[in-house]
Motif scaffolding. Structure first.
Motif, PDB file in Angstrom:
ATOM      1  N   GLU A 171       0.727  -1.375   0.139  1.00  0.00           N
ATOM      2  CA  GLU A 171      -0.016   0.158  -0.046  1.00  0.00           C
ATOM      3  C   GLU A 171       0.890   1.411   0.162  1.00  0.00           C
ATOM      4  O   GLU A 171       0.629   2.267  -0.610  1.00  0.00           O
ATOM      5  CB  GLU A 171      -0.901   0.084   1.170  1.00  0.00           C
ATOM      6  N   THR A 172       1.739   1.670   0.867  1.00  0.00           N
ATOM      7  CA  THR A 172       2.734   2.496   0.992  1.00  0.00           C
ATOM      8  C   THR A 172       3.801   1.973   1.658  1.00  0.00           C
ATOM      9  O   THR A 172       4.078   0.932   2.703  1.00  0.00           O
ATOM     10  CB  THR A 172       2.064   3.689   1.742  1.00  0.00           C
ATOM     11  N   ASP A 173       4.705   3.051   1.531  1.00  0.00           N
ATOM     12  CA  ASP A 173       6.143   2.513   2.063  1.00  0.00           C
ATOM     13  C   ASP A 173       6.252   2.926   3.458  1.00  0.00           C
ATOM     14  O   ASP A 173       7.121   2.256   4.430  1.00  0.00           O
ATOM     15  CB  ASP A 173       7.448   3.488   1.525  1.00  0.00           C
ATOM     16  N   ASN A 174       5.430   3.903   4.071  1.00  0.00           N
ATOM     17  CA  ASN A 174       5.361   4.150   5.435  1.00  0.00           C
ATOM     18  C   ASN A 174       4.344   3.277   6.380  1.00  0.00           C
ATOM     19  O   ASN A 174       4.409   3.427   7.418  1.00  0.00           O
ATOM     20  CB  ASN A 174       4.882   5.740   5.553  1.00  0.00           C
ATOM     21  N   TYR A 175       3.891   2.246   5.709  1.00  0.00           N
ATOM     22  CA  TYR A 175       2.837   1.209   6.451  1.00  0.00           C
ATOM     23  C   TYR A 175       3.799   0.138   6.652  1.00  0.00           C
ATOM     24  O   TYR A 175       3.938  -0.733   5.904  1.00  0.00           O
ATOM     25  CB  TYR A 175       1.785   1.083   5.443  1.00  0.00           C
ATOM     26  N   HIS A 176       4.198   0.130   7.871  1.00  0.00           N
ATOM     27  CA  HIS A 176       4.941  -1.260   8.167  1.00  0.00           C
ATOM     28  C   HIS A 176       4.874  -1.804   9.416  1.00  0.00           C
ATOM     29  O   HIS A 176       4.250  -1.009  10.552  1.00  0.00           O
ATOM     30  CB  HIS A 176       6.544  -0.502   8.054  1.00  0.00           C
ATOM     31  N   ARG A 177       5.318  -2.870   9.905  1.00  0.00           N
ATOM     32  CA  ARG A 177       5.480  -3.411  11.190  1.00  0.00           C
ATOM     33  C   ARG A 177       6.990  -3.803  11.344  1.00  0.00           C
ATOM     34  O   ARG A 177       7.658  -4.757  10.805  1.00  0.00           O
ATOM     35  CB  ARG A 177       4.488  -4.512  11.488  1.00  0.00           C
ATOM     36  N   SER A 178       7.836  -3.555  12.444  1.00  0.00           N
ATOM     37  CA  SER A 178       9.053  -3.528  12.683  1.00  0.00           C
ATOM     38  C   SER A 178       9.399  -4.173  13.882  1.00  0.00           C
ATOM     39  O   SER A 178       8.411  -4.092  14.820  1.00  0.00           O
ATOM     40  CB  SER A 178       9.751  -2.305  12.612  1.00  0.00           C
ATOM     41  N   ASN A 179      10.555  -4.919  14.046  1.00  0.00           N
ATOM     42  CA  ASN A 179      11.078  -5.542  15.212  1.00  0.00           C
ATOM     43  C   ASN A 179      12.355  -5.585  15.629  1.00  0.00           C
ATOM     44  O   ASN A 179      13.189  -5.917  14.564  1.00  0.00           O
ATOM     45  CB  ASN A 179      10.488  -7.146  15.333  1.00  0.00           C
ATOM     46  N   ILE A 180      12.708  -5.213  16.693  1.00  0.00           N
ATOM     47  CA  ILE A 180      14.223  -5.528  17.181  1.00  0.00           C
ATOM     48  C   ILE A 180      14.270  -6.185  18.358  1.00  0.00           C
ATOM     49  O   ILE A 180      13.716  -5.901  19.126  1.00  0.00           O
ATOM     50  CB  ILE A 180      14.782  -4.196  17.152  1.00  0.00           C
ATOM     51  N   GLY A 181      15.141  -6.998  18.314  1.00  0.00           N
ATOM     52  CA  GLY A 181      15.292  -8.013  19.660  1.00  0.00           C
ATOM     53  C   GLY A 181      16.655  -8.681  19.723  1.00  0.00           C
ATOM     54  O   GLY A 181      17.522  -8.523  18.432  1.00  0.00           O
TER      55      GLY A 181
END
Length: 484
Positions: free
Chosen positions: A464-474
């Motif tokens: 849909e768009t480059d700004n629509y995301h789900r991120s994870n850091i661990g």
């Protein structure tokens, strides 16, 4: 509908027995069958999760301490997902070898989880595949904390006949910081027994049975002693309102997993591991009436089975080839108990095929890569919402991992994952791309300690768009004491 299968796929690929030492393979992009790794073998214990083979799989006594932390955030999420999730845990895992008396395994994990801006739902998992949810009127922060304990024991009962078993107990206390100030207690407990038999020198057969019972108790009470509105959802749209000074609901579930395993060492260069699982289970939503007897409001039935195969072939002293195949079936239906009315029925059939290889470039450098293709056929009929869907998702996964030995027992590791989902069955997007980067290493500390660690960053985004995301850091650190 596509947003309702997250927990199912978590259960699909994770077993009851948690093998803690995966820092090496996690740091290498999650390689699982293209490299030789002592904790990712094709044995009845590592691949088949059979506790009977613990005695033969674990030959060394050790104690491992593993602190870990991760944070998940982003706008690409489902309706009842929180804005972000922070998780911190520490685990203590021990293996004690007792010679001919057997082998003992124990792990204890304490986990703390904070869900920020958790929207309305007061259930710990509103996307468990059932047609029912419990919600209030506001979003708020929700924290969960509690221990997980798993104990196992295995020994050789008769020559070439091995038996084992274990119990586990998991409890989480939850508390919402705003209206309706919901308190939850999530409990999951059960046990597992297994048998393994060496039919020939190169052929092992195994079978195991796992039983679990879980319950989540939800209580909503306003601190100002005002009435609380609890919304009991049936499907996505329709609900009933329970208004009282105190509201209580329970979600109860139980199931049994029947498993079979085969390990065949064809020759010095070829190994084959096969396993199959069948799991019928159910879930019930109940609430107390005036006589304090729990009355069943909704019932969900689940049926799951799979068949998986992994092979590893030494093409040469420096080249290993691995192949993986699996078929997974999930079927479920939900009904309103008092009216005996079917309101949701869904089915997922997934086929996975993968191939990978690792190459020992020289004495210090190892590289590996895997590719997996999967096809998922999904049918869902939410009769109560008049929402009928049927589609097929073609997905691709690429994993790359590198390990370099700087000096004696000092390693640097890195990895990369690329995933493409035609339909994201977890978060619901289409043409979703996911990128994951890992970095880690291992080194000895003094004479008896070994340290392994990894850090991972991942990002998932639909088209849909480059700004629509789900991120994870661990990340995770594993400190192993080889003698205790």
């Amino acid at each position: 509908m596509r947003k309702s299968f997250a927990a199912l796929f978590i259960l699909l690929f994770l077993g009851i027995i948690t093998n803690a030492q995966v820092s090496r393979t996690k740091a290498m992009g999650g390689l699982s069958y293209s490299i030789l790794d002592r904790d990712q073998s094709l044995s009845l214990y590592d691949f088949g999760k059979n506790p009977a083979w613990l005695y033969m799989d674990e030959k060394e006594t050790y104690l491992r301490i593993e602190p870990s932390a991760q944070n998940l955030w982003g706008d690409y999420r489902r309706k009842y997902d929180s804005k972000s999730v922070s998780n911190v845990s520490v685990s203590f895992t021990g293996i004690k070898t007792l010679g001919t008396l057997g082998t003992f395994y124990g792990t204890t994990i304490y986990d703390y989880e904070l869900r920020t801006d958790y929207y309305r739902s007061v259930r710990k998992d509103p996307y468990a595949g059932e047609a029912f949810n419990v919600a209030d009127t506001m979003a708020g922060n929700f924290r969960y904390s509690g221990p997980y304990i798993n104990l196992m024991y295995s020994w050789e009962l008769l020559p070439e006949l091995y038996v084992g078993g274990g119990i586990f107990y998991h409890i989480h206390d939850g508390l919402k910081s705003t209206y309706s100030y919901a308190k939850t207690i999530y409990r999951n407990t059960g046990g597992k027994i297994g048998i393994a038999y060496r039919l020939f020198d190169n052929l092992l057969l195994g079978t195991s049975i796992n039983y679990f019972s879980k319950q989540e108790t939800i209580e909503e009470t306003d601190v100002n002693l005002l009435d609380i509105e609890a919304f009991i959802y049936r499907g996505d749209t329709y609900h009933i309102v329970d208004r009282a000074s105190t509201n209580e609901q329970k979600i109860k579930g139980k199931g049994t997993t029947f498993s079979g395993q085969i390990y065949w060492e064809v020759d010095d260069n070829l190994e084959i591991g096969i396993q199959g699982n069948y799991e019928p289970s159910n879930s019930k939503l109940t609430f107390p009436e005036k006589n304090l007897i729990d009355v069943e409001d909704g019932y969900t039935s689940f049926e799951y089975y799979d068949a998986q195969i992994k092979t590893q072939y030494n093409l040469s002293d420096d080249i290993l080839v691995g192949v993986y195949g699996g078929y997974f079936h999930n079927y479920s239906w939900s009904m309103l108990s008092k009216k005996d009315l079917l309101i949701w029925e869904w089915e997922i059939n997934r086929l996975i095929a993968g191939i990978g290889s690792s190459y020992k470039v020289d004495q210090n450098l190892l590289i590996g890569a895997e590719y997996e293709f999967s096809s998922a056929n999904v049918d869902s009929s939410k009769y109560i919402d008049k929402n009928i869907q049927s589609f097929t998702s073609i997905d691709h996964i690429i994993r790359i991992g590198i390990e370099y030995e700087l000096s004696n027992r000092v390693f640097l590791r890195t990895g990369y994952n690329y995933c493409f989902y035609e339909h994201d069955l977890i978060l619901g997007g289409t043409d979703v791309a996911s990128h994951s980067f890992t970095l880690g290493g291992g080194f000895p500390l003094f004479d008896s300690f070994v340290v392994d660690a990894y850090l991972e960053f991942s990002n998932k985004s639909p088209n849909e768009t480059d700004n629509y995301h789900r991120s994870n850091i661990g990340g995770r650190i594993a400190i192993t004491l080889n003698n205790f």
